[in-house]
Write a protein that holds these residues in place. Structure first.
Motif, short mmCIF file in Angstrom:
data_model
loop_
_atom_site.label_atom_id
_atom_site.label_comp_id
_atom_site.label_asym_id
_atom_site.label_seq_id
_atom_site.Cartn_x
_atom_site.Cartn_y
_atom_site.Cartn_z
N PHE B 45 0.83 -1.21 0.00
CA PHE B 45 0.00 0.00 0.00
C PHE B 45 0.86 1.25 0.00
O PHE B 45 0.60 2.19 -0.76
N ARG B 51 -3.73 0.12 -4.92
CA ARG B 51 -5.02 0.48 -4.34
C ARG B 51 -5.57 -0.69 -3.55
O ARG B 51 -5.61 -1.82 -4.04
N PHE B 52 -5.99 -0.41 -2.33
CA PHE B 52 -6.60 -1.45 -1.50
C PHE B 52 -7.98 -1.77 -2.05
O PHE B 52 -8.76 -0.86 -2.33
N VAL B 53 -8.28 -3.04 -2.23
CA VAL B 53 -9.61 -3.39 -2.75
C VAL B 53 -10.50 -3.91 -1.62
O VAL B 53 -11.49 -3.30 -1.27
N ILE B 54 -10.11 -5.03 -1.02
CA ILE B 54 -10.94 -5.59 0.04
C ILE B 54 -10.18 -6.71 0.72
O ILE B 54 -9.13 -7.13 0.23
N HIS B 69 -6.74 -8.12 -1.02
CA HIS B 69 -6.67 -7.86 -2.46
C HIS B 69 -6.20 -6.43 -2.69
O HIS B 69 -6.74 -5.49 -2.12
N SER B 71 -4.88 -3.69 -5.96
CA SER B 71 -4.95 -3.56 -7.41
C SER B 71 -3.93 -2.53 -7.86
O SER B 71 -3.77 -1.47 -7.26
N THR B 80 -2.77 -10.26 -4.59
CA THR B 80 -3.51 -10.73 -3.43
C THR B 80 -2.54 -11.33 -2.41
O THR B 80 -1.75 -12.20 -2.75
N PHE B 99 -3.27 2.10 8.65
CA PHE B 99 -2.76 2.79 7.46
C PHE B 99 -3.72 2.79 6.27
O PHE B 99 -3.58 3.61 5.38
N VAL B 100 -4.69 1.88 6.21
CA VAL B 100 -5.74 1.97 5.19
C VAL B 100 -7.06 2.20 5.91
O VAL B 100 -7.62 1.28 6.47
N ARG B 101 -7.55 3.42 5.93
CA ARG B 101 -8.78 3.66 6.68
C ARG B 101 -9.97 2.95 6.04
O ARG B 101 -10.95 2.66 6.69
N GLY B 102 -9.85 2.68 4.76
CA GLY B 102 -10.94 2.00 4.06
C GLY B 102 -11.14 0.56 4.51
O GLY B 102 -12.12 -0.07 4.16
N SER D 213 -6.73 6.88 0.89
CA SER D 213 -6.70 6.17 2.16
C SER D 213 -7.98 5.37 2.38
O SER D 213 -7.96 4.27 2.93
N PHE D 214 -9.10 5.94 1.97
CA PHE D 214 -10.35 5.21 2.10
C PHE D 214 -10.57 4.26 0.94
O PHE D 214 -11.57 3.57 0.89
N ALA D 215 -9.66 4.27 -0.02
CA ALA D 215 -9.71 3.37 -1.17
C ALA D 215 -11.03 3.46 -1.90
O ALA D 215 -11.59 2.46 -2.31
N GLU D 306 -15.93 0.32 -8.61
CA GLU D 306 -15.48 -1.02 -8.92
C GLU D 306 -16.25 -2.07 -8.11
O GLU D 306 -16.32 -2.00 -6.89
N ARG D 325 -17.29 -7.52 -3.17
CA ARG D 325 -17.04 -6.20 -2.62
C ARG D 325 -17.75 -5.22 -3.55
O ARG D 325 -17.36 -5.04 -4.69
N VAL D 330 -16.74 0.67 0.12
CA VAL D 330 -15.60 1.54 0.41
C VAL D 330 -15.95 3.01 0.25
O VAL D 330 -15.30 3.88 0.83
#
Lengths: 356, 146, 143, 405
Positions: B45, B51-54, B69, B71, B80, B99-102, D213-215, D306, D325, D330
């Motif tokens: 990241f 990009r963080f996916v899930i 995952h 991307s 992955t 570090f990834v708030r999402g 950050s929130f992707a 996405e 997802r 997100v």
């Protein structure tokens, strides 16, 4: 017809007449909005159906509510606005007025908003509470420009109707301030204030359905809600009438002379026929609307129709503004414009320049 | 980042990984133990700006698998990270939310449905199950009765 | 026929309750307001508070979390009020039958509060707006 | 009476006219300013996984199209692409184009829907009615192609279920011209309105850093200057063959998101037009008999962003794990970055601006078939024949033999 009979007729007809006219006016608002949005819109009697249905429904009073305030508020509002309309009809039809009635009218005009504030703050719902706060801010925002607008009219009137007459509505209604520069400014500002008073977009901030449920009216149900709806309907009669009298030279309503009766009957027939056929074609629908407006104009309500149409147009071509934007608009822009109008009107009065 | 460069950078991670699998042109799987997952995900990241996916949580009978995952949007390559949580009794892994708030919601969700504890998660409350859902029952685990 | 019922038939205000739907029925319900269907001509109106409503349009399967709120909304609606179950999910939980988070079917949830509730079913996935309008008409003519 | 002073909390939801679906936002307010925000979902969580144990690869598209009504073309497409990746299926040319056309038509009506709802949220009902009126012809086209106004379920493993008949092409083109003209008018009306500017500009700003950050994905990301789009980045269906642009704005406010969506509508119309023109001849599906063991990821650009599906197969006729997802999952949490410190009126608008879809967010469409018996294609065919024979016997249908016909 004797004077006395007229008097009795007036008192018998004024309240139901105003209510009926109010319901029809709210139909026009809904119908014209629908036509603007390419819809068919509700039938003529729809507002009446709504009110009748609400009358028959259960009244729920929230547990946290202040019962007396909650129950009394709608009645106070309705009585206030009915009083106002009785006053206005009386001035229009029999030219009876008293000194300073414009001040009484201004007070009566605040009553519905105050009743709304009382009722919703008494209902004990958080959404209604936010709505109440917004309504209060809104009242504070538009009252000042509204009164300034009347000040302009009073200054203008002082030049034309003898001393003392400028505080009497009947005298003010004899002249047309909107035909001057300052009067026009005042008229437009007052129109927007009325828009806010009626709770129309862009100033339906207190009712804001998509933010606050129905905001101030959220907890009301059944007959109480019906009273609110009636109040709003009657406001739709009283406020434009008032505007018309103050700015546009009043209404010279004359009942049709005997010679006009066949035309009048024919117009009514066309209206009824078109209403009946309205479900078949959109053309008939529009025709009936036009006939109705034509009838209004014929009996001297043309100015009223003009004001209502302006209100509807503003309603349908604007998004809702935020409360702080509304306050800034009324205080800074409207207030500024009206201050200028007051200065202009004073100059006009001093040097007797009519068009200023 | 081009595909070649991505692969080169990924090979920097070699020490922390069990294996690198490539199932298709732009599908890369990085296999690692749960303890290394945080470092690997953070590298992807922050260093590689993927990009963080899930996150996917899987109950794979003998262990829990956490699939992070990512991307690479320049080439459409999916990277992955497959982390294995071997401890079935008290499954736990370090949270990536700092570090990834999402990732906040998905970690809360996995906590709900698989019962995995995310260390250092700022707010590990119930997200997706209803208020009266019994504690200690995790609907996505294989041993749950229908 | 009393005036009350007659007026009710002419003016139906509905409140829309989603209890875990896929959005389709909900969008078709909103679609009923738009120019193509325009239910305002029948006096049907969507309102923002259950206290103003004469009918509830319920969509979705009735998830556990939503069921409690649905009962609450039903209690808050002034009677008489009719309940319309729109879509396959609301009518009988549809494709989601037996899910662990599903408390439905919705009619059972409502019957727990009021065994005599007036319940109408509009099946379809999603039902077309025409079907919903016809459902409302059928219920009204049955009163 | 003892009074305690506590922060006023304004609840948005669970039943609230802002959203058609249930969600429960708790806004801690100070006057009209929102100082904190929390959300409770779960109202829409249908927990599909347990009941999906009986579903097979071919049935799942119908399930995933019901995750969300508006993305009912993109969810199945993403799922199918994951499965096709495992099976290594090459999809026929025509199917790729048909998929593109259906997805872009979906995007057109979804964006128009959002514009309308956006107008409705701020009380501008004229925009609401107009946008939804223009959206209807697109729904009619989709109904004519797939048989349903929503929930198309038009993809299957190996291709498409319904073809676009060649006779329909001129009709679609004609409708598109109309839609384009009307959208153009709407766009101009929305983008030039000073009151709308006052209401939308500078509201609910999501900065680029927060977006990363929130992707976030889709128009929410593109409005904040993160120009990502799966259709371009990892081309699927026929997007690689078409000529189109990714729209992005840098401001990150509600207005930017509106601009992105409106301009994207034109790109979609352009794409459909081009795809129709180049629609190749040929079959729309190939037969796929078995899905080998393996794992695959599929993603597609839904109108909201996405959509990502992950499938793991053990060689049976059901997936062992299916992860979804949806874009809103997100996009919605980004309200933490964009809503604090705003007015209540703006917060509701900001929440709406990401075009949230709670059915998507709470889907958890996990298909889990670990206990299933694995059958191969031949065995399935045999079982199917036996079942047909059994049913025939039960209802007393006359027995036909192949030789009789």
């Amino acid at each position: 017809m004797s004077e006395q009979l007229m008097n009795i007729l007036f008192w018998v007809l004024v309240v139901p007449g105003t209510v009926v006219l109010g319901l029809v006016a709210s139909w026009i608002v809904r119908k014209v909005s629908a036509l603007v949005q390419w819809r068919v819109g509700p039938p003529l009697l729809q507002p009446a159906y709504d009110v009748m249905k609400l009358m028959g429904k259960e009244i729920l009073v929230p547990q946290e509510a202040q019962r007396i305030v909650f129950l009394a508020a709608p009645l106070v509002g309705l009585v206030g606005v009915l009083l106002l309309s009785i006053m206005l009809w009386r001035i229009t039809l029999s030219q009876t007025a008293f000194m300073g009635d414009i001040i009484v009218a201004i007070y009566l005009m605040v009553l519905p908003s105050l009743a709304l504030i009382l009722g919703s703050s008494g209902s004990g719902s958080p959404h209604a509470a936010v709505g109440t706060g917004r309504e209060m801010k809104l009242v504070m925002a538009y009252e000042l420009p509204l009164i300034l607008a009347f000040v302009v009219v009073i200054i203008k009137a002082a030049g034309s109707v003898g001393p003392g007459g400028q505080l009497s509505l009947a005298a003010i209604a004899q002249q047309t301030p909107a035909l001057s520069l300052s009067g026009m400014l005042a008229f437009l500002a007052a129109l927007l204030c009325v828009q806010a008073k009626l709770g129309f977009v862009p100033f339906d901030i207190a009712e804001a359905e998509t933010e606050l449920g129905s905001g101030v009216l959220m907890e009301y149900s059944g007959a109480l809600l019906a009273v609110w709806k009636l109040m709003q309907a009657v406001m739709l009669v009283a406020l434009p009438l008032f505007l018309g009298m103050v700015f546009l030279g009043g209404f010279h309503a004359t009942l049709p002379a005997p010679g006009h009766v066949p035309f009048f009957a024919a117009a009514l027939l066309v209206l009824a026929g078109a209403r009946l056929l309205a479900n078949r074609s959109k053309l008939m629908d529009v025709l009936s609307l036009l006939v109705f407006i034509g009838l209004c104009i014929w009996v001297g309500l043309g100015k009223y129709v003009l004001i209502v149409v302006l209100l509807i147009l503003i309603k349908n071509t604007n998004p809702r503004v935020r409360i702080d934007q509304a306050m800034r608009f009324f205080w800074v822009y409207c207030g500024g414009a009206l201050a200028a109008a007051v200065v202009l009107a004073s100059i006009g009065y001093w040097w007797d320049i009519r068009w200023l | 980042m081009e595909q070649e460069e991505l692969k080169n950078r990924l090979s920097e991670l070699k020490d922390e990984l069990i294996d690198i699998e490539q199932t298709a042109d732009n599908r890369i799987f990085l296999l690692c133990e749960a303890s290394n997952a945080y470092g690997v995900a953070r590298f992807l990241f922050e260093e590689l700006s993927l990009r963080f996916v899930i996150v996917t949580g899987i109950d794979a009978d003998d262990c829990f698998e956490m699939l992070y995952h990512f991307s690479n949007d320049q080439t459409g390559c999916m990277v992955t990270v497959k982390a294995f949580i071997r401890d079935r009794e008290t499954p736990s892994i370090e949270s990536v939310t700092p570090f990834v708030r999402g990732a906040e919601w998905i970690e809360r969700e996995i906590h709900d449905v698989l019962g995995i504890n995310f260390e250092n998660h700022p707010d590990l409350r119930r997200l997706i199950l209803f208020d009266d859902w019994p504690e200690g029952v995790y609907p996505l685990r294989k041993d749950v009765k229908k | 026929m009393s005036v009350k019922i007659w007026a009710l038939k002419k003016s139906v205000w509905v409140f829309h309750v989603n209890t875990g739907a896929c959005n389709n029925c909900d969008i078709e319900i909103v679609n009923m307001l738009t120019p193509k269907y325009d239910v305002e001509r029948f006096g049907i109106k969507l309102v923002g508070s259950p206290r103003h409503a004469d009918a509830l349009l319920v969509t979705g399967v009735g998830t556990e979390q939503a069921a409690i709120r649905l009962r609450e909304v039903y209690r808050q609606t002034p009677k008489p009020c009719a309940v319309f179950l729109v879509g396959a999910c609301a009518c009988g939980t549809g494709i989601f039958k037996g899910g662990y988070h599903v408390a439905g079917p919705v009619d059972e949830i409502i019957r727990e509060v009021d065994p005599d509730a007036i319940i109408a079913y509009v099946p379809g996935c999603p039902p077309k707006p025409e079907a919903m309008i016809s459902g409302v008409v059928k219920v009204l003519s049955a009163i | 009476m003892k009074k305690t002073l506590h922060k006023p909390i304004l609840a948005v939801g669970p039943f609230h006219p802002l959203q058609e679906e249930m969600e429960f936002f708790q806004l801690t307010v100070d006057g009209e300013t929102v100082t904190d925000i929390d959300v409770r979902i779960s109202y829409n969580h249908r927990g599909i996984e347990k009941l999906s144990e009986t579903l097979q690869f071919d049935q799942i598209p119908f399930l995933v199209s019901r995750i969300c009504g508006i993305c009912s073309a993109s969810h199945p497409l993403a799922y199918i692409q994951a499965v096709e990746e495992i099976a290594g299926v090459a999809v026929p040319e025509r199917a790729r184009y048909v998929r593109t056309i259906i997805n872009e038509l979906e995007r057109i009506h979804s964006h128009l829907l959002w514009v309308g709802l956006g107008g409705h949220f701020i009380g501008y009902d004229t925009v609401f009615m107009w946008a939804w009126k223009y959206r209807e012809p697109v729904l009619d086209l989709l109904e004519e192609i797939t048989g349903n106004r929503n929930n198309y379920g038009n993809v299957r493993v190996g291709g498409c279920r319904e073809d676009i008949p060649d006779e329909m092409v001129p009709k679609i083109l004609k409708e598109l011209d109309k839609v384009e003209k009307k959208t153009d008018m709407l766009t101009k009306a929305v983008l030039d309105d000073p009151v709308l500017h006052a209401r939308l500009k500078g509201v609910g700003i999501l900065s680029k850093n927060d977006a990363v950050s929130f992707a976030v994905t889709g128009p929410t990301a593109r409005g904040s200057g993160v120009a990502i789009d799966v259709r371009r980045d990892d081309p699927y269906a026929a997007y690689g063959d078409l000529d189109w642009n990714v729209i992005s704005q840098t401001e990150g406010d509600v207005f930017a998101k509106a601009v992105v969506r409106l301009l994207e509508t034109f790109e979609s119309i352009k794409m459909v037009r081009e795809a129709l023109k180049e629609l190749p001849k040929g079959p729309i599906a190939v037969e796929v008999r078995e899905i080998p063991p393996g794992e695959g990821c599929g993603h597609a650009e839904a109108p909201r962003g996405e959509t990502f599906h992950y499938i793991r197969s053990d060689g049976g006729n059901r997936p062992t794990r299916h992860k979804v997802r949806a874009p809103s999952y997100v996009n919605v949490p980004s309200f933490k970055a964009s809503c604090i410190g705003q007015h209540v009126a703006d917060v509701t608008l900001t929440l709406a601006a990401v075009d949230p879809c709670y059915s998507c967010t709470e889907r958890l469409a996990v298909v889990d078939g670990h206990s299933a018996v694995i059958h191969d294609y031949e065995a399935l065919l045999q079982m199917s024949r036996e079942k047909t024979a059994r049913i025939k016997k039960e209802i007393g249908a006359p027995e036909f033999k192949l030789e009789d016909i």
